[in-house]
Design a protein around this motif. Sequence first.
Motif: not given
Length: 260
Positions: A199-202, A110-115, A182-195, A37-40
């Motif tokens: 990704l951040e580990r890599a 389905r699930c889009v994570l932007h951080t 970055v933006a990470v896109i997944g078919e579900s929250v679980a898949q997007a989380f794992d991705e 996360h970054e602040g709010i």
Amino acid sequence: MSLQAVEKGRAPMDETERQGRIDLAAMFRIAVRYNWHEGIANHFSLAVSADGKRFLMNPQGMHWSRIRASDLLLLDADGSDDVIGQGAGKADPTAWHIHSKIHAGSPKARCVLHTHMFYATTLACLKGYRLQMIDQNAMRFHDRVAYDETFNGMALDDGEGRRIGGTIEDGKSVVFMANHGVAVIGESVAQAFDENYYLERACKLQVLALSTGQPLHVVSDEVAAMTSAQWQRDDTRDSAVDHFNEMKAILDRDEPDYKV
Ligand SMILES: [Zn+2]
């Protein structure tokens, strides 16, 4: 306010939305644990209708460590940024522009994570940099990363969402946004989380490897493609669910209010 409450005049909640709220709220709490996360700021969304146009997103100005299932905003990508169902507060304008355009144009997203998570964003800020196939975690993303080289300031119009949505339609599931994050896109929250996790580990390993000044030991395209295919096997999908469920079990133990 509770998840059972349905406010007068607002869209009733179905089981997809109810479970989606719990999973997405968990995702915010997990992201705090990993310091993504970054602040709010920053935003995640989850489609809850078959056409992807109804989606949940975090309210503007709320720290992710406090977000509960009932706080998430139900929005309509074809409409305005007015909340159409349950939710606390209003949408952040940049979040609305990015996520509404992705969900309106890409039902598969389905699930889009932007951080702006540190290591992936560091690489997104290197001129012309491409994720290098130097370890198994990076190879998981072989041929699945898109690079949006255009930075036009903060996303206060629909352009950024359209560009990101376009890259998803090309079969990519990660977008490196130059000078931004970055933006990470997944078919579900679980898949997007794992991705997002891998990704951040890599990216962390890649930043550390670059910091040594030594040449990177990049594997062949064939080996990277084969390793990526091994990651994509069905049992890997199950491991994404296992991974997410384990994290939810930790939240259930330590901070169960995310479900409320
Ligand atoms: Zn951003």
